[in-house]
Design a protein around this motif. Structure first.
Motif, short mmCIF file in Angstrom:
data_model
loop_
_atom_site.label_atom_id
_atom_site.label_comp_id
_atom_site.label_asym_id
_atom_site.label_seq_id
_atom_site.Cartn_x
_atom_site.Cartn_y
_atom_site.Cartn_z
N UNK A 172 -45.89 29.24 29.69
CA UNK A 172 -46.75 28.40 28.86
C UNK A 172 -47.43 29.28 27.82
N UNK A 173 -47.78 28.65 26.69
CA UNK A 173 -48.55 29.32 25.65
C UNK A 173 -49.85 28.54 25.50
N UNK A 174 -50.97 29.21 25.76
CA UNK A 174 -52.29 28.57 25.67
C UNK A 174 -52.69 28.39 24.21
N UNK A 175 -53.71 27.57 23.99
CA UNK A 175 -54.18 27.30 22.63
C UNK A 175 -54.68 28.57 21.93
N UNK A 176 -55.10 29.57 22.69
CA UNK A 176 -55.57 30.82 22.08
C UNK A 176 -54.43 31.81 21.83
N UNK A 177 -53.17 31.37 22.05
CA UNK A 177 -52.01 32.22 21.80
C UNK A 177 -51.58 33.08 22.97
N UNK A 178 -52.28 33.01 24.09
CA UNK A 178 -51.91 33.80 25.27
C UNK A 178 -50.68 33.19 25.93
N UNK A 179 -49.71 34.04 26.22
CA UNK A 179 -48.48 33.63 26.91
C UNK A 179 -48.67 33.85 28.41
N UNK A 180 -48.24 32.86 29.21
CA UNK A 180 -48.35 32.92 30.66
C UNK A 180 -46.99 32.74 31.30
N UNK A 181 -46.81 33.39 32.44
CA UNK A 181 -45.63 33.13 33.29
C UNK A 181 -46.15 32.83 34.69
N UNK A 218 -31.11 30.80 24.84
CA UNK A 218 -30.14 31.88 24.69
C UNK A 218 -28.78 31.22 24.52
N UNK A 219 -27.73 31.97 24.29
CA UNK A 219 -26.42 31.33 24.17
C UNK A 219 -25.98 30.59 25.44
N UNK A 220 -26.56 30.92 26.61
CA UNK A 220 -26.09 30.31 27.85
C UNK A 220 -27.10 29.44 28.58
N UNK A 221 -28.37 29.44 28.18
CA UNK A 221 -29.34 28.58 28.86
C UNK A 221 -30.48 28.16 27.93
N UNK A 222 -31.09 27.04 28.30
CA UNK A 222 -32.23 26.49 27.56
C UNK A 222 -33.27 26.07 28.58
N UNK A 223 -34.49 26.65 28.45
CA UNK A 223 -35.56 26.40 29.40
C UNK A 223 -36.80 25.90 28.67
N UNK A 224 -37.44 24.87 29.21
CA UNK A 224 -38.67 24.35 28.62
C UNK A 224 -39.79 25.37 28.72
N UNK A 225 -40.70 25.34 27.75
CA UNK A 225 -41.92 26.14 27.78
C UNK A 225 -43.04 25.24 27.27
N UNK A 226 -44.18 25.24 27.97
CA UNK A 226 -45.33 24.41 27.58
C UNK A 226 -46.12 25.12 26.50
N UNK A 227 -46.48 24.37 25.45
CA UNK A 227 -47.26 24.92 24.35
C UNK A 227 -48.48 24.02 24.15
N UNK A 228 -49.68 24.57 24.33
CA UNK A 228 -50.91 23.78 24.27
C UNK A 228 -51.22 23.29 22.85
N UNK A 229 -50.98 24.11 21.84
CA UNK A 229 -51.26 23.71 20.46
C UNK A 229 -50.11 24.16 19.59
N UNK A 230 -50.18 25.37 19.09
CA UNK A 230 -49.10 25.96 18.29
C UNK A 230 -48.61 27.19 19.04
N UNK A 231 -47.34 27.55 18.89
CA UNK A 231 -46.84 28.69 19.65
C UNK A 231 -47.31 30.05 19.16
N UNK A 232 -47.84 30.10 17.94
CA UNK A 232 -48.30 31.38 17.39
C UNK A 232 -49.74 31.25 16.94
N UNK A 233 -50.40 32.39 16.78
CA UNK A 233 -51.77 32.44 16.29
C UNK A 233 -51.83 33.45 15.14
#
Length: 188
Positions: free
Chosen positions: A44-53, A83-98
């Motif tokens: 997930x990517x938080x609204x403050x731009x922090x990436x979490x696993x 990637x060329x072989x897989x697609x995985x969802x990721x949660x993004x709270x607002x925008x993916x970059x800051x």
């Protein structure tokens, strides 16, 4: 593929150098990759731009930079790591970059604005990298278009820098030019 380079020091670069570095950045062709959907990444990517696993912040900036290169926004609005072989969802709270840092050169229509993102990417605002402001209940939310359907939220201190520049120029409504395009700094 070589790993992402560490972020440059924006203050020590000219706008011409920043534009050159931004154009030289080679990203994987994620728009061309159409693998099967494999589930959720646990990221997930938080609204403050922090990436979490799996609920824990990713503490290695190089890992965040690497993952950011395979990030894509799907036509229906969701985000995926692909990637060329897989697609995985990721949660993004607002925008993916800051957008965390600003450099401005010139004045009026000759101005150029460069931004450094939390991932180290450099983006020069202009016709292909538009600035926009959305009004929300908690106030204005400024965004910078990064690539494809991916945006950066402009950090509040950076937005204040933009506002100060626009107010000093005295336009009504407050706006700034960058790379030949004019961007109002008030919600549309």
């Amino acid at each position: 593929m070589p790993g992402p380079m560490p972020p440059p020091d924006l203050a020590g670069l000219s706008l011409a150098e920043i534009a050159r570095l931004a154009e030289e950045r080679r990203l994987p062709p994620v728009a061309q990759w159409q693998p099967a959907h494999c589930g959720h990444s646990g990221m997930a990517i938080a609204a403050d731009g922090t990436w979490f696993h799996e609920g824990s912040p990713i503490g290695r900036p190089a890992m965040v930079r690497l993952f950011s290169t395979i990030l894509r926004r799907e036509p229906e609005g969701g985000y995926v790591l692909v990637t060329p072989v897989e697609k995985l969802d990721i949660d993004v709270a607002d925008a993916p970059f800051l957008a965390v840092e600003l450099k401005s050169e010139g004045e009026g229509a000759a101005r150029r604005l460069a931004f450094r993102l939390n991932t180290g990417d450099l983006v020069v605002a202009g016709p292909d990298h538009r600035l926009r402001v959305e009004e929300r209940q908690d106030g204005p939310h400024p965004y910078l278009h990064v690539r494809d359907r991916l945006d950066a939220l402009v950090a509040r201190p950076v937005y204040y820098e933009l506002a100060a520049l626009a107010l000093a120029e005295g336009g009504e409504p407050p706006a700034l030019w960058s790379d030949g395009a004019c961007f109002p700094l008030v919600p549309a």
